[in-house]
Every structure is written in C-alpha cells, then in structure tokens.
Scaffold this motif. Sequence first.
Motif, PDB file in Angstrom:
ATOM      1  N   TYR A 111       0.850  -1.196   0.000  1.00 16.71           N
ATOM      2  CA  TYR A 111       0.000   0.000   0.000  1.00 16.71           C
ATOM      3  C   TYR A 111       0.884   1.244   0.000  1.00 16.71           C
ATOM      4  O   TYR A 111       2.046   1.180   0.395  1.00 16.71           O
ATOM      5  CB  TYR A 111      -0.885   0.050   1.255  1.00 16.71           C
ATOM      6  CG  TYR A 111      -2.104  -0.835   1.227  1.00 16.71           C
ATOM      7  CD1 TYR A 111      -3.384  -0.291   1.128  1.00 16.71           C
ATOM      8  CD2 TYR A 111      -1.985  -2.213   1.325  1.00 16.71           C
ATOM      9  CE1 TYR A 111      -4.511  -1.102   1.130  1.00 16.71           C
ATOM     10  CE2 TYR A 111      -3.102  -3.034   1.318  1.00 16.71           C
ATOM     11  CZ  TYR A 111      -4.361  -2.471   1.222  1.00 16.71           C
ATOM     12  OH  TYR A 111      -5.478  -3.273   1.215  1.00 16.71           O
ATOM     13  N   TYR A 112       0.328   2.344  -0.429  1.00 18.21           N
ATOM     14  CA  TYR A 112       1.012   3.629  -0.328  1.00 18.21           C
ATOM     15  C   TYR A 112      -0.035   4.739  -0.304  1.00 18.21           C
ATOM     16  O   TYR A 112      -0.922   4.729  -1.150  1.00 18.21           O
ATOM     17  CB  TYR A 112       1.958   3.836  -1.521  1.00 18.21           C
ATOM     18  CG  TYR A 112       2.758   5.108  -1.424  1.00 18.21           C
ATOM     19  CD1 TYR A 112       3.930   5.165  -0.686  1.00 18.21           C
ATOM     20  CD2 TYR A 112       2.308   6.267  -2.068  1.00 18.21           C
ATOM     21  CE1 TYR A 112       4.651   6.351  -0.581  1.00 18.21           C
ATOM     22  CE2 TYR A 112       3.020   7.454  -1.961  1.00 18.21           C
ATOM     23  CZ  TYR A 112       4.188   7.485  -1.219  1.00 18.21           C
ATOM     24  OH  TYR A 112       4.892   8.653  -1.118  1.00 18.21           O
ATOM     25  N   PRO A 113       0.056   5.656   0.660  1.00 18.69           N
ATOM     26  CA  PRO A 113       1.088   5.794   1.698  1.00 18.69           C
ATOM     27  C   PRO A 113       0.732   5.150   3.037  1.00 18.69           C
ATOM     28  O   PRO A 113       1.348   5.464   4.043  1.00 18.69           O
ATOM     29  CB  PRO A 113       1.181   7.303   1.853  1.00 18.69           C
ATOM     30  CG  PRO A 113      -0.226   7.780   1.626  1.00 18.69           C
ATOM     31  CD  PRO A 113      -0.824   6.853   0.602  1.00 18.69           C
ATOM     32  N   ASP A 114      -0.245   4.269   3.068  1.00 20.25           N
ATOM     33  CA  ASP A 114      -0.628   3.590   4.310  1.00 20.25           C
ATOM     34  C   ASP A 114       0.383   2.482   4.599  1.00 20.25           C
ATOM     35  O   ASP A 114       0.379   1.448   3.942  1.00 20.25           O
ATOM     36  CB  ASP A 114      -2.038   3.017   4.174  1.00 20.25           C
ATOM     37  CG  ASP A 114      -2.470   2.241   5.416  1.00 20.25           C
ATOM     38  OD1 ASP A 114      -1.737   2.281   6.423  1.00 20.25           O
ATOM     39  OD2 ASP A 114      -3.537   1.602   5.375  1.00 20.25           O
ATOM     40  N   PHE A 115       1.237   2.708   5.587  1.00 20.74           N
ATOM     41  CA  PHE A 115       2.276   1.740   5.927  1.00 20.74           C
ATOM     42  C   PHE A 115       1.958   0.974   7.207  1.00 20.74           C
ATOM     43  O   PHE A 115       2.840   0.432   7.847  1.00 20.74           O
ATOM     44  CB  PHE A 115       3.627   2.450   6.081  1.00 20.74           C
ATOM     45  CG  PHE A 115       4.244   2.868   4.761  1.00 20.74           C
ATOM     46  CD1 PHE A 115       3.804   2.353   3.556  1.00 20.74           C
ATOM     47  CD2 PHE A 115       5.281   3.789   4.739  1.00 20.74           C
ATOM     48  CE1 PHE A 115       4.366   2.726   2.352  1.00 20.74           C
ATOM     49  CE2 PHE A 115       5.859   4.175   3.543  1.00 20.74           C
ATOM     50  CZ  PHE A 115       5.405   3.640   2.340  1.00 20.74           C
ATOM     51  N   SER A 116       0.691   0.937   7.603  1.00 21.96           N
ATOM     52  CA  SER A 116       0.311   0.236   8.820  1.00 21.96           C
ATOM     53  C   SER A 116       0.498  -1.276   8.662  1.00 21.96           C
ATOM     54  O   SER A 116       0.540  -1.805   7.548  1.00 21.96           O
ATOM     55  CB  SER A 116      -1.151   0.532   9.165  1.00 21.96           C
ATOM     56  OG  SER A 116      -2.008   0.071   8.120  1.00 21.96           O
ATOM     57  N   ASN A 117       0.645  -1.933   9.806  1.00 20.05           N
ATOM     58  CA  ASN A 117       0.781  -3.385   9.850  1.00 20.05           C
ATOM     59  C   ASN A 117       1.923  -3.843   8.946  1.00 20.05           C
ATOM     60  O   ASN A 117       3.032  -3.346   9.054  1.00 20.05           O
ATOM     61  CB  ASN A 117      -0.550  -4.043   9.476  1.00 20.05           C
ATOM     62  CG  ASN A 117      -0.678  -5.458  10.015  1.00 20.05           C
ATOM     63  OD1 ASN A 117       0.258  -6.004  10.581  1.00 20.05           O
ATOM     64  ND2 ASN A 117      -1.837  -6.066   9.846  1.00 20.05           N
ATOM     65  N   TYR A 118       1.669  -4.760   7.984  1.00 19.20           N
ATOM     66  CA  TYR A 118       2.730  -5.241   7.097  1.00 19.20           C
ATOM     67  C   TYR A 118       2.666  -4.573   5.714  1.00 19.20           C
ATOM     68  O   TYR A 118       3.353  -4.996   4.782  1.00 19.20           O
ATOM     69  CB  TYR A 118       2.638  -6.772   6.933  1.00 19.20           C
ATOM     70  CG  TYR A 118       1.272  -7.264   6.494  1.00 19.20           C
ATOM     71  CD1 TYR A 118       0.906  -7.257   5.160  1.00 19.20           C
ATOM     72  CD2 TYR A 118       0.349  -7.719   7.429  1.00 19.20           C
ATOM     73  CE1 TYR A 118      -0.343  -7.692   4.758  1.00 19.20           C
ATOM     74  CE2 TYR A 118      -0.903  -8.155   7.038  1.00 19.20           C
ATOM     75  CZ  TYR A 118      -1.235  -8.143   5.698  1.00 19.20           C
ATOM     76  OH  TYR A 118      -2.490  -8.568   5.303  1.00 19.20           O
ATOM     77  N   ARG A 119       1.871  -3.527   5.590  1.00 16.03           N
ATOM     78  CA  ARG A 119       1.657  -2.920   4.273  1.00 16.03           C
ATOM     79  C   ARG A 119       2.889  -2.209   3.713  1.00 16.03           C
ATOM     80  O   ARG A 119       2.958  -1.925   2.523  1.00 16.03           O
ATOM     81  CB  ARG A 119       0.476  -1.943   4.347  1.00 16.03           C
ATOM     82  CG  ARG A 119      -0.845  -2.662   4.589  1.00 16.03           C
ATOM     83  CD  ARG A 119      -2.013  -1.712   4.719  1.00 16.03           C
ATOM     84  NE  ARG A 119      -3.271  -2.452   4.769  1.00 16.03           N
ATOM     85  CZ  ARG A 119      -4.468  -1.901   4.764  1.00 16.03           C
ATOM     86  NH1 ARG A 119      -4.577  -0.580   4.745  1.00 16.03           N
ATOM     87  NH2 ARG A 119      -5.555  -2.644   4.793  1.00 16.03           N
ATOM     88  N   HIS A 120       3.851  -1.921   4.557  1.00 12.81           N
ATOM     89  CA  HIS A 120       5.067  -1.233   4.137  1.00 12.81           C
ATOM     90  C   HIS A 120       6.101  -2.190   3.558  1.00 12.81           C
ATOM     91  O   HIS A 120       7.083  -1.769   2.956  1.00 12.81           O
ATOM     92  CB  HIS A 120       5.691  -0.502   5.337  1.00 12.81           C
ATOM     93  CG  HIS A 120       5.947  -1.409   6.500  1.00 12.81           C
ATOM     94  ND1 HIS A 120       7.125  -2.109   6.663  1.00 12.81           N
ATOM     95  CD2 HIS A 120       5.154  -1.757   7.556  1.00 12.81           C
ATOM     96  CE1 HIS A 120       7.052  -2.833   7.768  1.00 12.81           C
ATOM     97  NE2 HIS A 120       5.862  -2.645   8.324  1.00 12.81           N
ATOM     98  N   GLN A 121       5.905  -3.494   3.749  1.00 13.60           N
ATOM     99  CA  GLN A 121       6.902  -4.462   3.303  1.00 13.60           C
ATOM    100  C   GLN A 121       6.969  -4.555   1.779  1.00 13.60           C
ATOM    101  O   GLN A 121       5.975  -4.357   1.080  1.00 13.60           O
ATOM    102  CB  GLN A 121       6.580  -5.846   3.874  1.00 13.60           C
ATOM    103  CG  GLN A 121       6.720  -5.934   5.375  1.00 13.60           C
ATOM    104  CD  GLN A 121       6.204  -7.245   5.933  1.00 13.60           C
ATOM    105  OE1 GLN A 121       5.655  -8.079   5.208  1.00 13.60           O
ATOM    106  NE2 GLN A 121       6.372  -7.428   7.230  1.00 13.60           N
ATOM    107  N   ILE A 122       8.160  -4.857   1.277  1.00 12.11           N
ATOM    108  CA  ILE A 122       8.298  -5.153  -0.151  1.00 12.11           C
ATOM    109  C   ILE A 122       7.467  -6.402  -0.423  1.00 12.11           C
ATOM    110  O   ILE A 122       7.646  -7.434   0.232  1.00 12.11           O
ATOM    111  CB  ILE A 122       9.770  -5.369  -0.526  1.00 12.11           C
ATOM    112  CG1 ILE A 122      10.537  -4.049  -0.416  1.00 12.11           C
ATOM    113  CG2 ILE A 122       9.891  -5.954  -1.937  1.00 12.11           C
ATOM    114  CD1 ILE A 122      12.032  -4.191  -0.591  1.00 12.11           C
ATOM    115  N   THR A 123       6.547  -6.312  -1.370  1.00 13.92           N
ATOM    116  CA  THR A 123       5.515  -7.340  -1.518  1.00 13.92           C
ATOM    117  C   THR A 123       5.546  -8.026  -2.880  1.00 13.92           C
ATOM    118  O   THR A 123       5.121  -7.480  -3.897  1.00 13.92           O
ATOM    119  CB  THR A 123       4.117  -6.724  -1.277  1.00 13.92           C
ATOM    120  OG1 THR A 123       4.097  -6.097   0.008  1.00 13.92           O
ATOM    121  CG2 THR A 123       3.045  -7.789  -1.335  1.00 13.92           C
TER     122      THR A 123
END
Length: 317
Positions: free
Chosen positions: A93-105
């Motif tokens: 997700y961007y720009p929501d980096f909550s939980n694991y959403r910031h990880q390279i996916t």
Amino acid sequence: MLVFQRAIGGWPKAVGTAKVDYKHPLSAADRARTLADKNRNDATIDNNATSREIIYLAQAYQKTNNPAYRQGAENGLRFLLKMQYPNGGFPQYYPDFSNYRHQITYNDNAMVRCLEVLRAVAQQKAPYNGLDASLVAPAKDAVERGVDCILKTQYVRQGQPTAWCAQYDEKTLQPAKARAFELASLSGDESVEIVRFLMGVEKPSPAVRKAIDSAMAWFQKVKLTGYTMKEIAAPGEKTGRDRVIVPEAGATIWARFYELDTDRPIYVGRDSQVHYQLSEIENERRAGYLYAGTWPAKLLEKEYPAWQKRVGTGEKP
C-alpha cells in the motif's frame, strides 16, 4: 474506474469490506459518496489493484482518444513511480504503511505486476505508446531498480541462491512475516512470476541469468513428485469442503511455502504455528487458501528451455 481513483493516483481493492466491482452500476449517491472519498488512504497494488486499472484505461484511451482515460492511466503510473522505494521494491500500500503494508511485496505477484506495466511503458509498447513521453525515462529507471531489488532479495543459503519469499523488510531486505499464516518462507508460487519477469529482460546480465538458473534448479529440487492436491466434499465441516494432499502416480506439485533453511514444505494456520502436514491446520485455511499447486510446471517444461535457447545458456538442470 475514474470515480474510484484516489487523489494520489492509485486505486483501492475494496472500500471497507466491499470489493471494488466495476461491473456494479453506481447510483448517483454511490458516485457522489465515492468521489467524496477521493482522499482515502487505501490505494494498493494488492489483488491486481492499480495495475489492472492502468492497463484498462490505457487501452480505452487508444480506442477512444478520451483524454480523461489518458490522464487516469498517467496518474496511475505516477503513483507507481512515487510508491517505489529507492532500493527498487514496492510496498503493498502507499502511503498507508500500517501493519505489514510497508513491506516489499511479491505476494500475489503485486510487485512483479507493477514492473511489467512499467517495463511496457519504458519500451513504449502499446497501449502505453500514446501516453506522456516524460514517463518513459523514469519507468526505465524504475524497472532497472526493480530488477536490482529482485536480485538482492533472492534467498541465498550457504552461498547458493534459491528462490524468493512473499514479502521482505524494506530496509534490511530480509524475509518478513505478513499475515498470521504467511511466515517468512520460500514461495513455490510467487517465485514463478518473478522468474518469468526476469526471463523478459531483453539482454540479461550474468547476474540475471544466474538468478534464473538457480531458481529453476531450486524448483526441481523441491518438487513433490508422486503427489497431488484434491478438493473433496466435507459435509461435516463448516466450509462444506476440504483439500487433501494424496499420492498419485505421475503427478507433481509444489508447496506454497518452504522453510527457509531446510526446503521442507510448511503449512501454517491462523495460529502461526508451523506444521509439516496440510491435514494438521484448520479446515478454514485448508479450504480457503492454496497451500500447494503446479505453479512452476510450465516454466520447467516449456518456458525455461525456450529462454535458454534464446539467450544461449547451458542445459536444463
């Protein structure tokens, strides 16, 4: 599609618990409510979101010359360029980096799908050749950084590159856990599309060739020969069905998840506990998540030999 596009340029996959469905007609109230939601922080590349809209709008622009479609596609591409980390990875997700959403996916092929779109833009292929020409150079740079990230995240064990995990820490580039049943582990699924993407590199470097060859050798090593997965009726279960892995002559499957340091297939339920038999996790996960499949089969049988012939490498491992 344009109504659902967020102000930042990307698209949501769902609003709350309701999946975005472009076949569902919007009432005037729905349209007004969705437009009022334009600043919602839910743009994502998960489940085909954003890449599918960019592709559709670019195709629609080529057919209709409607400038609104062109602008929508271009803003979607700018979103992809903006969300990419300097190291080449893409968060979920961007720009929501909550939980694991910031990880390279890599999970569900999210990052690879974005890179495929950007590569087509960089190569000025249809339907992107009519879009803003200033997007071409940054798209090319984004793809180069994406390939670099892919090479750096291939899991190396005792000096030998293997395959890829579904998600990585964006700072350390180490394998990371996402949902409770998605532990840091090698993927027999996502690794396939990563290899396909690398095979699309026009002039592969020795590093790209090594990454592909190593992954293909890993697929051969970890295949489960003589087994298949079947879906069966299970009237006693809440889901009414079940999945079982059973012996079958001539069949071959791969696990979705393999232990990082043993290559042993693992099956993990919502309690995040590792099991070595599919039957040991809860039915809800067995019936609702695909823990085994034939994902690499076509790569091994057809695509890899064809790629070897094209680039003039050695024999199939």
